[in-house]
Design an enzyme around this catalytic site. Structure first.
Site, mmCIF file in Angstrom:
data_model
loop_
_atom_site.group_PDB
_atom_site.id
_atom_site.type_symbol
_atom_site.label_atom_id
_atom_site.label_comp_id
_atom_site.label_asym_id
_atom_site.label_seq_id
_atom_site.Cartn_x
_atom_site.Cartn_y
_atom_site.Cartn_z
ATOM 1 N N SER A 102 24.383 57.743 50.840
ATOM 2 C CA SER A 102 25.742 57.226 50.766
ATOM 3 C C SER A 102 26.690 58.304 50.240
ATOM 4 C CB SER A 102 25.737 55.989 49.865
ATOM 5 O OG SER A 102 26.888 55.239 50.041
ATOM 6 N N ASP A 154 21.958 49.799 59.030
ATOM 7 C CA ASP A 154 23.067 50.200 58.151
ATOM 8 C C ASP A 154 24.367 50.194 58.953
ATOM 9 O OD1 ASP A 154 24.879 51.399 56.450
ATOM 10 O OD2 ASP A 154 23.625 53.140 55.991
ATOM 11 N N HIS A 199 22.617 49.083 54.428
ATOM 12 C CA HIS A 199 22.895 50.337 53.735
ATOM 13 C C HIS A 199 21.988 50.529 52.517
ATOM 14 C CE1 HIS A 199 25.101 53.827 52.555
ATOM 15 N NE2 HIS A 199 25.562 53.284 51.454
#
Lengths: 192, 369
Positions: free
Chosen positions: B144, B308, B341
């Site tokens: 991320s 994701d 995610h």
């Protein structure tokens, strides 16, 4: 005479090599250890990619046909397409991209002109099934069926140059009548 | 293993926005041993709400946020590697951020804290690594926002990065990603307790921060993982309430996560860090992303996850395509997971195998050279 050892013979040490449809990276890992090549692979199957990465091969998870566009011209010394030509949707596009991105292209494919294939088709009246083409017609990954003659005709039409060729049957070299006797054909090609 | 957070102080830090921060401190933790050649260091870069406590157990018994990946025999094997993680600039877990005391006023910065960038965050990390005598990192990695920092590292300090492993990330924030961040920021700013960011010592904007976190949590999961985890199950009741109390499990979960977050995170840090993410565009100032990555000299392992949707695979592919355009050594895997995610934090089986293989190769190639 294994296909991989023919390819290994042709490839110069320390070359930059791209293997299209590299599977779990076996050929590349072997070439890395034997020839100290700079290895890159393209493979679509997730599990195979993971295995290839785990054995230390640089792999890009992608469709072969999409993968080639991104590379600069002559980015590699050799671009290999082993036993996969008959599976790609646009063989000519793939071959052209191989010629663009590599100084040499190495192509190996199963010969659909082999006598066993012809015999199987003739005798059974069905889509041929042999040790080389073991699949039921509805399960086969092969979407193009080509012979040694077909392939060389295309190479001539494209004005590409065959630098070396080898024919193999049951791991033995085939010296004559390759279109009838070769199970697999292997080519080293260049574009003028 | 009980871990201890260390603090290192620096007189100043130059920022991309033109300001200079004075008396900056960075909090970090490390695991494993730095070898004599200082060649086995791996820098872990945390995501938006992470901290320096990446692995092991702290004094309160809390496990590190990536403990599944870092430790003996794990992907980042602390028997082999020296693993380092520092809290990011702008954070609220020991590194200078808006809740820190401004040395000029003696009061918390609040909104007088300068707007920071991922470049600034990485610049401070580089100072921490240099402080530890590390000239080259074997790897920089994170998921991320941590992946953005990893990419920034590869471009800003190419000579210091042997390998770069950006996970579930992007080279630039998309409109959708900015939109979610802005929603979170507006929830905070709209809270009457926000008071222009000057809420220290008073009631913090807890409702706004909690709502921001609720939105965040939705984006971290996938439709499928939410269906599996909550479905339409009711929370402690047989029938619908026909009111606005908690009916569904998912509501209860989000409220719990929101309120829990308030206790551990600063609302101003939320604003500043999300802004840094939104400003992130690795190719900005270059003719193309490929041109920006031209500087990079590391090997890359790029990882994305099938489910994701916050940082979809196409964004990883943009990075990979740009790298291939310059014929960089880049490995790319799209791993299969239903966890959205969050997968890089919670679904680490395949990720471990891939990272292990890649690191082992990098380590071998360093030794050979």
């Amino acid at each position: 005479m294994k296909i991989n050892s023919i390819i290994g013979e042709w490839i110069a040490p320390s070359a930059k090599v791209l293997d299209l449809g590299c599977g779990d990276g076996e050929l590349l890992a072997w070439l890395k250890s034997q020839k100290k090549i700079e290895a890159r692979g393209v493979e679509l199957d997730r599990e195979s990619v993971q295995k290839a990465v785990a054995r230390g091969v640089t792999v890009y998870q992608s469709d072969i046909e999409e993968s080639l566009e991104g590379y600069p011209d002559k980015a590699f010394d050799y671009v290999i397409l082993s036993q996969t030509l008959q599976e790609v949707r646009h063989p000519l596009t793939v071959l052209s991209q191989m010629m663009r991105t590599g100084r040499w292209a190495i192509v190996a494919f199963p010969n659909f002109g082999h006598w066993r294939v012809r015999l199987s088709h003739l005798v059974s009246g069905r889509a041929p099934r042999t040790t080389l083409f073991p699949y039921q017609w509805y399960e086969s990954p092969n979407i193009h069926f080509l012979t040694v003659v077909d392939f060389e005709e295309m190479i001539a039409q494209q004005k590409w140059h065959i630098e070396k060729r080898r024919f193999v049957s049951r791991d033995q070299a085939v010296g004559f009548m390759p279109n009838l006797l070769a199970e697999v054909a292997v080519y080293l090609l260049t574009a003028p | 293993m009980i871990t201890e957070t260390q603090i290192v102080r620096f007189p100043s830090l130059r920022l991309d926005g033109g300001d200079t921060l004075h008396d900056v401190q960075a909090a970090y933790e490390s695991y494993g041993r730095l070898n004599s050649g200082k060649s086995n260091a791996i820098l872990i870069l945390h995501a938006f709400s992470g901290d320096a406590h990446a692995a092991g157990i702290d004094h309160e018994g809390k496990a590190g946020w990536w403990d599944s990946m870092i430790g003996p025999g794990k992907a980042f094997d602390t028997d082999q590697y020296f693993v380092l993680c520092s809290n990011i600039l702008g954070g609220c877990k020991g590194t200078t951020g808006p809740s820190s005391i401004n040395p000029e006023t003696g009061r918390p910065y609040g909104m007088s804290f300068p707007v920071i960038t991922v470049g600034d965050i990485v610049r401070l990390q580089q100072m921490v690594a240099s402080h530890l005598g590390i000239k080259k990192l074997l790897a920089v990695t994170g998921g991320s926002m941590g992946g953005m920092q990893a990419l920034q590292w590869a471009v800003a300090y190419p000579e210091m990065v042997e390998a770069c492993i950006p996970i579930a990330t992007t080279a630039r924030h998309s409109a959708q990603q900015i939109a979610f961040n802005e929603t979170g920021r507006q929830a905070i700013i709209a809270d009457p307790n926000f008071a222009g960011g000057d809420y220290y010592g008073k009631q913090p904007p807890a409702r706004g921060l909690a709502i921001a976190r609720m939105v965040g949590h939705i984006t971290y999961m996938s439709d499928e993982s939410m269906r599996e985890k909550f479905g339409r199950r009711l929370r402690n009741r047989e029938d619908l309430s026909f009111g606005f109390d908690v009916d569904f499990e998912v509501e209860s979960y989000l409220r719990y996560r929101g309120s829990q977050f308030v206790g551990r995170f600063d609302a101003n840090s939320y604003l500043y860090i999300t802004k840094a993410m939104d400003y992130f565009d690795l190719g900005a100032g270059y003719p193309s992303l490929a041109a920006a990555l031209e500087r990079a000299a590391s090997k890359f392992l790029v990882i994305s996850f099938t489910s994701d949707w916050l940082y979809p695979s196409y964004q990883s592919l943009e990075i990979v395509s740009a790298l291939r355009r310059r014929n960089h050594d880049v490995t790319y895997c799209e791993l299969s997971s239903n966890y959205g995610h969050d997968a890089f934090l919670v679904d680490v089986g395949e990720q471990t195998e891939v990272v292990k293989g890649f690191l082992a190769r990098c380590q071998r190639e360093v030794v050979r050279v």
